[in-house]
Design a protein around this motif. Structure first.
Motif, short mmCIF file in Angstrom:
data_model
loop_
_atom_site.label_atom_id
_atom_site.label_comp_id
_atom_site.label_asym_id
_atom_site.label_seq_id
_atom_site.Cartn_x
_atom_site.Cartn_y
_atom_site.Cartn_z
N VAL A 29 72.65 30.05 41.77
CA VAL A 29 73.92 30.26 41.08
C VAL A 29 74.93 29.18 41.48
O VAL A 29 75.08 28.87 42.66
N HIS A 30 75.62 28.61 40.50
CA HIS A 30 76.70 27.65 40.76
C HIS A 30 77.88 28.44 41.34
O HIS A 30 78.38 29.37 40.70
N ARG A 31 78.29 28.10 42.55
CA ARG A 31 79.32 28.89 43.24
C ARG A 31 80.66 28.91 42.52
O ARG A 31 81.32 29.94 42.47
N THR A 32 81.07 27.81 41.98
CA THR A 32 82.40 27.74 41.35
C THR A 32 82.47 28.55 40.06
O THR A 32 83.39 29.34 39.86
N SER A 33 81.49 28.37 39.19
CA SER A 33 81.55 29.02 37.87
C SER A 33 80.79 30.35 37.81
O SER A 33 81.02 31.13 36.90
N GLY A 34 79.87 30.57 38.75
CA GLY A 34 79.05 31.78 38.70
C GLY A 34 77.89 31.67 37.71
O GLY A 34 77.17 32.63 37.49
N LEU A 35 77.71 30.48 37.13
CA LEU A 35 76.66 30.25 36.14
C LEU A 35 75.29 30.26 36.83
O LEU A 35 75.10 29.61 37.86
N VAL A 36 74.34 31.00 36.28
CA VAL A 36 72.98 31.00 36.80
C VAL A 36 72.28 29.72 36.35
O VAL A 36 72.15 29.47 35.16
N LEU A 37 71.85 28.90 37.30
CA LEU A 37 71.21 27.63 37.01
C LEU A 37 69.70 27.75 36.90
O LEU A 37 69.07 27.02 36.15
N ALA A 38 69.13 28.64 37.66
CA ALA A 38 67.68 28.84 37.64
C ALA A 38 67.37 30.26 38.09
O ALA A 38 68.10 30.84 38.89
N ALA A 39 66.29 30.81 37.58
CA ALA A 39 65.84 32.13 37.97
C ALA A 39 64.32 32.13 37.97
O ALA A 39 63.69 31.38 37.23
N GLY A 40 63.75 32.96 38.80
CA GLY A 40 62.29 33.02 38.83
C GLY A 40 61.78 34.22 39.58
O GLY A 40 62.54 34.99 40.15
N ARG A 41 60.50 34.37 39.54
CA ARG A 41 59.84 35.48 40.21
C ARG A 41 58.55 34.96 40.82
O ARG A 41 57.77 34.27 40.14
N VAL A 42 58.31 35.28 42.07
CA VAL A 42 57.08 34.90 42.74
C VAL A 42 56.23 36.16 42.85
O VAL A 42 56.62 37.14 43.47
N THR A 43 55.06 36.12 42.21
CA THR A 43 54.19 37.29 42.24
C THR A 43 53.05 37.13 43.24
O THR A 43 52.52 38.10 43.74
N GLU A 44 52.68 35.87 43.51
CA GLU A 44 51.62 35.59 44.48
C GLU A 44 52.12 34.52 45.45
O GLU A 44 51.96 33.33 45.19
N PRO A 45 52.76 34.94 46.56
CA PRO A 45 53.29 33.96 47.51
C PRO A 45 52.22 33.00 48.01
O PRO A 45 51.06 33.36 48.15
N ASP A 46 52.62 31.77 48.26
CA ASP A 46 51.74 30.73 48.78
C ASP A 46 51.29 31.09 50.19
O ASP A 46 52.12 31.35 51.05
N THR A 47 50.00 31.11 50.44
CA THR A 47 49.50 31.47 51.76
C THR A 47 49.71 30.37 52.78
O THR A 47 49.64 30.60 53.97
N ASP A 48 50.01 29.13 52.34
CA ASP A 48 50.25 28.00 53.24
C ASP A 48 51.74 27.75 53.44
O ASP A 48 52.13 26.65 53.79
#
Length: 50
Positions: free
Chosen positions: A18-37
């Motif tokens: 999130v951009h702190r000044t404007s509150g605009l969401v710049l990116a969003a995501g979901r990790v369903t299978e975390p990297d084991t490394d």
């Protein structure tokens, strides 16, 4: 100066950048299978999988 923060999640999770000044969401995501490394440092060679 560089700050490094490491966090481990053992289950699926979502995230937002999130951009702190404007509150605009710049990116969003979901990790369903975390990297084991995830414990390796950036630039380190990861072991090859057989």
């Amino acid at each position: 100066m560089q700050r490094i923060c490491r966090v481990g999640f053992g289950r699926p999770f979502g995230f937002l950048a999130v951009h702190r000044t404007s509150g605009l969401v710049l990116a969003a995501g979901r990790v369903t299978e975390p990297d084991t490394d995830a414990g390796t440092e950036p630039g380190e060679n990861r072991p090859e999988e057989d």
